[in-house]
Write an enzyme that holds these catalytic residues in place. Structure first.
Site, PDB file in Angstrom:
ATOM      1  N   SER A  22      -6.375  -6.375   0.718  1.00 37.64           N
ATOM      2  CA  SER A  22      -5.170  -7.119   0.369  1.00 37.64           C
ATOM      3  C   SER A  22      -5.325  -8.619   0.595  1.00 37.64           C
ATOM      4  O   SER A  22      -6.295  -9.075   1.199  1.00 37.64           O
ATOM      5  CB  SER A  22      -3.970  -6.612   1.183  1.00 37.64           C
ATOM      6  OG  SER A  22      -3.754  -5.244   0.964  1.00 37.64           O
TER       7      SER A  22
ATOM      8  N   ASP B 185      -1.520  -7.621  -3.055  1.00 36.79           N
ATOM      9  CA  ASP B 185      -1.730  -9.040  -3.344  1.00 36.79           C
ATOM     10  C   ASP B 185      -0.377  -9.711  -3.567  1.00 36.79           C
ATOM     11  O   ASP B 185       0.269  -9.493  -4.593  1.00 36.79           O
ATOM     12  CB  ASP B 185      -2.607  -9.207  -4.588  1.00 36.79           C
ATOM     13  CG  ASP B 185      -3.926  -8.463  -4.453  1.00 36.79           C
ATOM     14  OD1 ASP B 185      -4.495  -8.478  -3.349  1.00 36.79           O
ATOM     15  OD2 ASP B 185      -4.372  -7.867  -5.449  1.00 36.79           O
TER      16      ASP B 185
ATOM     17  N   SER C 159      -5.014  -2.712  -3.337  1.00 36.77           N
ATOM     18  CA  SER C 159      -4.884  -4.087  -2.876  1.00 36.77           C
ATOM     19  C   SER C 159      -3.422  -4.538  -2.906  1.00 36.77           C
ATOM     20  O   SER C 159      -2.758  -4.446  -3.938  1.00 36.77           O
ATOM     21  CB  SER C 159      -5.723  -5.019  -3.762  1.00 36.77           C
ATOM     22  OG  SER C 159      -5.825  -6.300  -3.184  1.00 36.77           O
TER      23      SER C 159
END
Length: 349
Positions: A239, A279, A277
């Site tokens: 992340s 983000d 992830s």
């Protein structure tokens, strides 16, 4: 607490400059007037490498007459994460507290500590609702994330120690145990000063990098050499948290657009943008609410400044980090000679 220096050279000290616009005095998010940053860093042998980073706009809740909220935008490039306070922030477009970054399973304790801190500020004696904003990445490769070692004292130390001026980068605060782009990740920051609609404005960013992909510097890939089995497994977290600040007068809708560009900048450094992830980017403005908003047609310099500042901050988070022997393996620092050699071979230095 902040440290005035960083353990390894910053990108600019290595001759790596992103874009044409100049940085601010410190090349940090603290170049935006009224923004301070503090770190708390925890090490305990190989078991714990974690911490807290706090981004503190000074005008939030410092006493009677001070503002209780700043215009703020949010963009989730991929929402695999535990961004505490995200839904109200998206709904109202207002930041009510400092932004705290930490490790995944410590986000909830950090949020409680942040609430306690803000409720104790002058002028908050009658407050009955508050939206703490806490971001996280999973540092479970280098640190025992299940131990949830972050305590209220660590959060308060980062908040109380937040300062203007230079910001320590690399293996500090919330980036102490992170891994990014195949190498040791961490905290990075950068800023740009640009002309916007006839006024000089500053954009600054701070990042907590912990994502996969192939490190790319000024368009030149710098892949991991040797045994790829040394890298964290995909389930170790993947992340990135990005916080952008500006003194340009922008409302929440415009700041959403700025935050979107901040996540786009991850692609410049080789982010994989994978399934797991988380983000996220937050963007807030410290401008006075009565200032005339920047017209949409004049936002391009801010967009460019955001992408350049975030790109350089992401590079700094890796280049400034040091090899860390951790809970489940060793996260290796990027070999600077490999980076410089690749840039020279690619004609970028």
């Amino acid at each position: 607490m902040n440290a005035p220096t960083t353990a390894r050279p910053t990108p600019r000290e290595l001759g790596i400059a992103v874009g044409d616009q100049p940085p601010g005095t410190w090349n940090a998010i603290t170049d935006v007037p009224g923004v301070r940053v503090g770190h708390t860093t925890l090490h305990d042998g190989a078991r714990l490498h974690t911490g807290v980073t706090a981004v503190v706009p000074e005008m939030l809740g410092r006493g009677p007459g001070q503002r209780r909220a700043l215009a703020c935008g949010l963009f989730a490039g991929n929402g695999y994460g535990k961004l505490v306070g995200a839904t109200q922030l998206a709904e109202l477009g207002e930041l009510e507290t400092p932004v705290v970054l930490t490790a995944t399973l410590s986000a909830f304790r950090a949020a409680d500590a942040l609430v306690s801190h803000v409720l104790e500020l002058p002028g908050y004696e009658e407050v009955r609702t508050l939206n703490p904003v806490v971001g996280e990445t999973n540092d479970g490769f280098c640190s025992d994330v299940r131990a949830r070692p972050i305590a209220e004292s660590h959060v308060r130390a980062a908040l109380d120690g937040a300062a203007s001026g230079p910001v320590a980068q690399g293996c500090v605060g919330a980036g102490t145990g992170t891994t990014a782009l195949g190498f040791k990740g961490g905290i990075g920051t950068s800023s740009r000063v640009v002309d916007v609609a006839g006024s000089r404005r500053t954009v600054g960013a701070v990042v907590q990098s912990n994502f996969s992909g192939t490190l790319t510097v000024l368009g030149v890939p710098v892949p991991v050499r040797g045994d790829a089995s040394r890298l964290p497994a995909p389930d170790d977290g993947n992340s990135c948290m990005i916080v952008v600040a500006t003194d340009a007068p922008l409302d929440a809708r415009r700041l959403d657009r700025v935050a979107r560009r901040a996540v786009f900048a991850m692609g410049r450094v080789g982010a994989g943008f994978t399934h797991g992830s988380g983000d996220y980017a937050l963007a807030f403005s410290t401008a006075h609410p009565d200032d005339r908003l920047v017209p949409d047609g004049d936002l391009d310099p801010l967009f460019a400044a955001t992408m350049d500042a975030v790109e350089e901050a992401l590079l700094a988070s890796v280049l400034c980090a040091t090899t860390t022997v951790g809970h489940r393996g060793t996260s290796h620092a990027v070999p600077v000679d490999d980076v410089l050699g690749a840039l020279r071979a690619g004609g970028r230095l």
